[in-house]
Design an enzyme around this catalytic site. Structure first.
Site, PDB file in Angstrom:
ATOM      1  N   ASN A 130       0.844  -1.191   0.000  1.00 15.32           N
ATOM      2  CA  ASN A 130       0.000   0.000   0.000  1.00 15.32           C
ATOM      3  C   ASN A 130       0.885   1.249   0.000  1.00 15.32           C
ATOM      4  OD1 ASN A 130      -2.331   1.707   0.393  1.00 15.32           O
ATOM      5  ND2 ASN A 130      -3.350  -0.052   1.316  1.00 15.32           N
ATOM      6  N   HIS A 153      23.379   1.819  11.853  1.00 14.80           N
ATOM      7  CA  HIS A 153      24.459   2.785  12.054  1.00 14.80           C
ATOM      8  C   HIS A 153      25.244   2.452  13.312  1.00 14.80           C
ATOM      9  CE1 HIS A 153      22.963   5.299   8.802  1.00 14.80           C
ATOM     10  NE2 HIS A 153      21.771   4.944   9.217  1.00 14.80           N
ATOM     11  N   ALA A 164       0.011  -4.107  13.400  1.00 16.15           N
ATOM     12  CA  ALA A 164       0.240  -2.694  13.103  1.00 16.15           C
ATOM     13  C   ALA A 164       1.111  -2.040  14.166  1.00 16.15           C
ATOM     14  CB  ALA A 164      -1.098  -1.967  12.996  1.00 16.15           C
ATOM     15  N   ARG A 210       0.842 -15.243  19.623  1.00 13.83           N
ATOM     16  CA  ARG A 210       0.281 -16.592  19.632  1.00 13.83           C
ATOM     17  C   ARG A 210       0.383 -17.193  18.242  1.00 13.83           C
ATOM     18  NH1 ARG A 210      -4.651 -16.861  17.122  1.00 13.83           N
ATOM     19  NH2 ARG A 210      -5.875 -14.958  16.934  1.00 13.83           N
TER      20      ARG A 210
END
Length: 197
Positions: free
Chosen positions: A84, A114, A159, A182
């Site tokens: 997306n 870094h 998310a 889980r």
């Protein structure tokens, strides 16, 4: 050994001041700019440009603008790949996606790390470690995958997660840092209603 070879071998390398790498990134960024400037309905132009960017494409795919990457040639996508809006892939090392990988908006895959040492960091040195994603993986919105991570098949990354270590197959993993919540089970097929005539 040049800086590109150092990166591929897993050594600290000069990512910021090496003229050859700067030129390669500029070529890729210009192509990303052209891709992102296409009208959304002009899928023919989008496909033509993205095929100049991505190193290996195995089958059908959808990449939704805007999309950014550093080199492109280090990215490999499998069949039925989807991302997306606002996907960023910092591909100083290999980034490999299996088949049926779906990526929600605002996700970042960064092979670049870094140094903690300020002198090394200030000299423009960084490390590049590969990212590998298996088949049938879903990334929720706003996920960040860090250098050196491998994610197994049939896994869901929730998310907002920050994935800083390997995640096994067949699980739901979430959080910052991301950890296994889980296993995915047959019961998960019943989570959402399915229309049947």
């Amino acid at each position: 050994m040049n800086e590109k070879q150092k990166a591929a071998a897993g050594y600290l390398y000069d990512a910021n001041y090496d003229e050859s790498l700067l030129q390669e990134r500029n070529v890729c960024k210009d192509l990303c700019f052209d891709f992102n400037a296409c009208k959304p309905s002009d899928t023919e132009a989008q496909q033509r440009i993205i095929r100049k960017i991505i190193g290996k494409i195995d089958g059908a795919f959808t990449i939704t603008a805007p999309f950014w990457c550093d080199y492109g040639y280090n990215i490999s996508i499998g069949e039925n790949f989807y991302t997306n809006h606002n996907c960023v892939i910092l591909d100083a090392a290999k980034v490999t996606f299996g088949d049926n990988v779906f990526i929600a908006p605002n996700c970042c895959f960064s092979t670049a790390g870094h140094p903690l040492d300020m002198e090394q960091r200030n000299r423009g040195l960084e490390i590049a470690l590969p990212i590998t994603v298996g088949n049938h993986v879903w990334f929720g919105a706003g996920v960040t995958v860090l250098p050196g991570v491998t994610i197994g098949d049939n896994t869901v990354i929730g998310a907002g997660s920050v994935v800083n270590k390997d995640i096994p197959s067949g699980v739901i993993a979430v959080g910052n840092p991301c950890r296994v919540l889980r296993a995915i089970t047959e019961e998960d097929k019943k989570k959402y209603p399915v229309f049947e005539e």
